[in-house]
Design a protein around this motif. Sequence first.
Motif, PDB file in Angstrom:
ATOM      1  N   HIS A  32       0.706   2.701  -3.096  1.00 25.35           N
ATOM      2  CA  HIS A  32       0.395   2.511  -4.518  1.00 25.35           C
ATOM      3  C   HIS A  32      -0.696   3.472  -4.999  1.00 25.35           C
ATOM      4  O   HIS A  32      -0.787   3.760  -6.188  1.00 25.35           O
ATOM      5  CB  HIS A  32      -0.002   1.054  -4.775  1.00 25.35           C
ATOM      6  N   GLU A  33      -1.485   3.975  -4.060  1.00 24.69           N
ATOM      7  CA  GLU A  33      -2.522   4.941  -4.417  1.00 24.69           C
ATOM      8  C   GLU A  33      -1.928   6.281  -4.858  1.00 24.69           C
ATOM      9  O   GLU A  33      -2.614   7.093  -5.470  1.00 24.69           O
ATOM     10  CB  GLU A  33      -3.453   5.179  -3.230  1.00 24.69           C
ATOM     11  N   PHE A  34      -0.651   6.495  -4.561  1.00 21.34           N
ATOM     12  CA  PHE A  34      -0.038   7.801  -4.806  1.00 21.34           C
ATOM     13  C   PHE A  34       1.045   7.752  -5.885  1.00 21.34           C
ATOM     14  O   PHE A  34       1.782   8.727  -6.058  1.00 21.34           O
ATOM     15  CB  PHE A  34       0.556   8.330  -3.497  1.00 21.34           C
ATOM     16  N   VAL A  35       1.156   6.633  -6.583  1.00 15.95           N
ATOM     17  CA  VAL A  35       2.184   6.531  -7.624  1.00 15.95           C
ATOM     18  C   VAL A  35       1.965   7.598  -8.701  1.00 15.95           C
ATOM     19  O   VAL A  35       2.912   8.261  -9.151  1.00 15.95           O
ATOM     20  CB  VAL A  35       2.197   5.117  -8.247  1.00 15.95           C
ATOM     21  N   GLY A  36       0.740   7.792  -9.101  1.00 13.21           N
ATOM     22  CA  GLY A  36       0.451   8.809 -10.103  1.00 13.21           C
ATOM     23  C   GLY A  36       0.856  10.200  -9.642  1.00 13.21           C
ATOM     24  O   GLY A  36       1.436  10.982 -10.403  1.00 13.21           O
ATOM     25  N   ALA A  37       0.560  10.508  -8.380  1.00  9.88           N
ATOM     26  CA  ALA A  37       0.951  11.805  -7.828  1.00  9.88           C
ATOM     27  C   ALA A  37       2.466  11.950  -7.779  1.00  9.88           C
ATOM     28  O   ALA A  37       3.003  13.047  -7.970  1.00  9.88           O
ATOM     29  CB  ALA A  37       0.357  11.974  -6.432  1.00  9.88           C
ATOM     30  N   ALA A  38       3.146  10.841  -7.534  1.00  5.95           N
ATOM     31  CA  ALA A  38       4.609  10.882  -7.486  1.00  5.95           C
ATOM     32  C   ALA A  38       5.184  11.260  -8.845  1.00  5.95           C
ATOM     33  O   ALA A  38       6.077  12.113  -8.950  1.00  5.95           O
ATOM     34  CB  ALA A  38       5.159   9.534  -7.022  1.00  5.95           C
ATOM     35  N   PHE A  39       4.690  10.628  -9.891  1.00  3.33           N
ATOM     36  CA  PHE A  39       5.190  10.966 -11.231  1.00  3.33           C
ATOM     37  C   PHE A  39       4.815  12.399 -11.621  1.00  3.33           C
ATOM     38  O   PHE A  39       5.604  13.110 -12.250  1.00  3.33           O
ATOM     39  CB  PHE A  39       4.678   9.957 -12.255  1.00  3.33           C
ATOM     40  N   LYS A  40       3.651  12.832 -11.195  1.00  2.00           N
ATOM     41  CA  LYS A  40       3.246  14.208 -11.474  1.00  2.00           C
ATOM     42  C   LYS A  40       4.181  15.197 -10.784  1.00  2.00           C
ATOM     43  O   LYS A  40       4.435  16.299 -11.294  1.00  2.00           O
ATOM     44  CB  LYS A  40       1.814  14.428 -11.012  1.00  2.00           C
TER      45      LYS A  40
ATOM     46  N   GLY B  18      13.365  13.802  -9.443  1.00  2.00           N
ATOM     47  CA  GLY B  18      14.527  12.919  -9.475  1.00  2.00           C
ATOM     48  C   GLY B  18      14.494  11.819  -8.441  1.00  2.00           C
ATOM     49  O   GLY B  18      15.294  10.879  -8.485  1.00  2.00           O
ATOM     50  N   ASP B  19      13.548  11.900  -7.493  1.00  2.00           N
ATOM     51  CA  ASP B  19      13.414  10.842  -6.483  1.00  2.00           C
ATOM     52  C   ASP B  19      12.758   9.604  -7.079  1.00  2.00           C
ATOM     53  O   ASP B  19      11.929   9.696  -7.993  1.00  2.00           O
ATOM     54  CB  ASP B  19      12.541  11.307  -5.317  1.00  2.00           C
ATOM     55  N   VAL B  20      13.106   8.460  -6.539  1.00  2.00           N
ATOM     56  CA  VAL B  20      12.363   7.223  -6.791  1.00  2.00           C
ATOM     57  C   VAL B  20      11.343   7.084  -5.672  1.00  2.00           C
ATOM     58  O   VAL B  20      11.696   7.112  -4.485  1.00  2.00           O
ATOM     59  CB  VAL B  20      13.289   6.003  -6.832  1.00  2.00           C
ATOM     60  N   PHE B  21      10.079   6.961  -6.043  1.00  2.00           N
ATOM     61  CA  PHE B  21       9.011   6.831  -5.057  1.00  2.00           C
ATOM     62  C   PHE B  21       8.863   5.371  -4.668  1.00  2.00           C
ATOM     63  O   PHE B  21       8.693   4.502  -5.526  1.00  2.00           O
ATOM     64  CB  PHE B  21       7.698   7.358  -5.618  1.00  2.00           C
ATOM     65  N   VAL B  22       8.922   5.091  -3.354  1.00  2.00           N
ATOM     66  CA  VAL B  22       8.775   3.736  -2.827  1.00  2.00           C
ATOM     67  C   VAL B  22       7.365   3.604  -2.261  1.00  2.00           C
ATOM     68  O   VAL B  22       6.999   4.294  -1.309  1.00  2.00           O
ATOM     69  CB  VAL B  22       9.821   3.436  -1.748  1.00  2.00           C
ATOM     70  N   ALA B  23       6.568   2.727  -2.844  1.00  2.00           N
ATOM     71  CA  ALA B  23       5.147   2.609  -2.490  1.00  2.00           C
ATOM     72  C   ALA B  23       4.974   1.647  -1.317  1.00  2.00           C
ATOM     73  O   ALA B  23       4.696   0.463  -1.483  1.00  2.00           O
ATOM     74  CB  ALA B  23       4.352   2.130  -3.700  1.00  2.00           C
ATOM     75  N   LEU B  24       5.137   2.187  -0.103  1.00  2.00           N
ATOM     76  CA  LEU B  24       4.973   1.379   1.102  1.00  2.00           C
ATOM     77  C   LEU B  24       3.513   1.341   1.535  1.00  2.00           C
ATOM     78  O   LEU B  24       2.733   2.243   1.228  1.00  2.00           O
ATOM     79  CB  LEU B  24       5.817   1.956   2.242  1.00  2.00           C
ATOM     80  N   LYS B  25       3.163   0.307   2.273  1.00  2.00           N
ATOM     81  CA  LYS B  25       1.823   0.199   2.848  1.00  2.00           C
ATOM     82  C   LYS B  25       1.906   0.495   4.330  1.00  2.00           C
ATOM     83  O   LYS B  25       2.637  -0.148   5.069  1.00  2.00           O
ATOM     84  CB  LYS B  25       1.242  -1.206   2.620  1.00  2.00           C
ATOM     85  N   ASP B  26       1.134   1.502   4.771  1.00  2.00           N
ATOM     86  CA  ASP B  26       1.060   1.839   6.185  1.00  2.00           C
ATOM     87  C   ASP B  26      -0.396   2.145   6.491  1.00  2.00           C
ATOM     88  O   ASP B  26      -1.266   1.320   6.212  1.00  2.00           O
ATOM     89  CB  ASP B  26       1.980   3.024   6.497  1.00  2.00           C
ATOM     90  N   ALA B  27      -0.681   3.330   7.019  1.00  2.00           N
ATOM     91  CA  ALA B  27      -2.084   3.705   7.208  1.00  2.00           C
ATOM     92  C   ALA B  27      -2.786   3.807   5.857  1.00  2.00           C
ATOM     93  O   ALA B  27      -3.985   3.541   5.733  1.00  2.00           O
ATOM     94  CB  ALA B  27      -2.167   5.033   7.961  1.00  2.00           C
ATOM     95  N   ARG B  28      -2.046   4.229   4.849  1.00  2.00           N
ATOM     96  CA  ARG B  28      -2.526   4.248   3.470  1.00  2.00           C
ATOM     97  C   ARG B  28      -1.595   3.407   2.614  1.00  2.00           C
ATOM     98  O   ARG B  28      -0.435   3.182   2.951  1.00  2.00           O
ATOM     99  CB  ARG B  28      -2.547   5.694   2.932  1.00  2.00           C
ATOM    100  N   ASP B  29      -2.094   2.939   1.495  1.00  2.00           N
ATOM    101  CA  ASP B  29      -1.292   2.156   0.560  1.00  2.00           C
ATOM    102  C   ASP B  29      -0.595   3.116  -0.387  1.00  2.00           C
ATOM    103  O   ASP B  29      -1.239   3.864  -1.132  1.00  2.00           O
ATOM    104  CB  ASP B  29      -2.190   1.188  -0.213  1.00  2.00           C
TER     105      ASP B  29
END
Length: 475
Positions: free
Chosen positions: A53-61, A40-51
């Motif tokens: 956006h690399e984890f958007v797929g994991a977020a939906f999973k 139910g969370d909205v994943f916010v793809a911030l850029k820090d030590a890692r980007d």
Amino acid sequence: MAEVLWQWDELVAAAQGRAEGAPATPITGLSIDTRSLAPGDVFVALKDARDGHEFVGAAFKAGAAAALVSQAYARSGADGALIRVADPLRALEAVGRAARVRTDARIVAVTGSVGKTSTKEALRLCLSVMGPTHASEKSYNNHWGVPLTLARMPKDAKFAVLEIGMNHPGEITPLAGMVRPHVAVITTVEPVHLGQFASVADIAEAKAEILQGLVPGGAAVLPRDNPHFALLRDGAKAAGARIVTFGYHEEADFRAIQVDIGHRGSSVIAGHGSQRFPYRVGAPGEHYVKNSLAVLAALSAVGADIMRCAPALLKLTPPAGRGARVHLAAPGGPILLIDESYNANPASVRAALAAMATTPREDHPRRIAVLGDMLELGEASADLHRGLKEAVDAAGVDLVFACGPMMRLLVDDLAPSKRGAWAASSAELTQALLDAVHPGDVVMIKGSLGSRMALLVAAMQGRFGSERPQGRLGG
């Protein structure tokens, strides 16, 4: 079932983004980390030590309702609803500001060189007695933590407590402007982050930035005992704030009249004019007593009933890394481990040593301090590390184990009988510490996060195993 936090159209508008699809489930939260993301969370793809956006797929999973991504993000086949924006961090800030606009909550913002998180947690406990209270998670007090906390604020919150931190001048100003608190608390001003400041007075100026964010008619809760009180007071006056003070000073609005500090908490009688407020603080140490006075002042400033709220301070316990006490089940008797590994500066190390000293000798005859370098202290670092000797001696510490080049200076100044061992790093210190610890010892481990003292906490727990957290006294 978690309540709806944002309607989809409302969130898209707040983020100033463009919707691509729509979520199949209600939006119940926001997350920047797939490891803690809840369905139910909205994943916010911030850029820090890692980007992110690399984890958007994991977020939906993991069950994300949607993801907030940059315009350039390339959708994958498993992705769900997206909000596309020019910059995810700026969009998160916009959502945070929108959440602040829509809320009727009374908001308290907390800053200070030390004591921010414990004061925030104490206020959360106390204000929850009065109604639904939203507060920062962990130490989410920086450029992404503050807007994330605001964006997560439920519509029905009656109170909110936000922690605001800084490492450099000018960091607090935009965050305070985003939060727009009704009450701003400055816990204290101490020599922290001196690598980025010319003086402690400059740190006070930076902490006073929080006062510029106050809503009209807002209140400034200030430490009357602090050497930089006059500077803070002048900043509050310039901001047009009501001033409420706390401390031991006889002129403090909320002052300690009687304090009994014990190893399982403290009994306090605080005064405000002719009023008296007796209460207990569940966390041990005088620093928690001082913070509790700030809490009373903030409760008064925000319009809460102190007599109803103060008993909740008994529930205050130090979290892992910030003074948590755990008995380790060593053969032959328990070892008391005090985990202060999250961070360190001269004031907090002194407070931790004094808190360890409240442990009765009959329960734990030998006191061991394990200290790592305090970082970001600039040219004053050597003197500030050596200056801990007085606190070590006052706490009756029997052995000091230390790591890092600056702590070597402290060890060299100690009496030979107090020198346990020194190593260049926490990893190299581990075996010496484990070999030296005996049943019945109390072991306090503290250092800056970069000193990686948590490795020693884990090593102690791995060797001896955790028996139980130390409880509180009632009353």
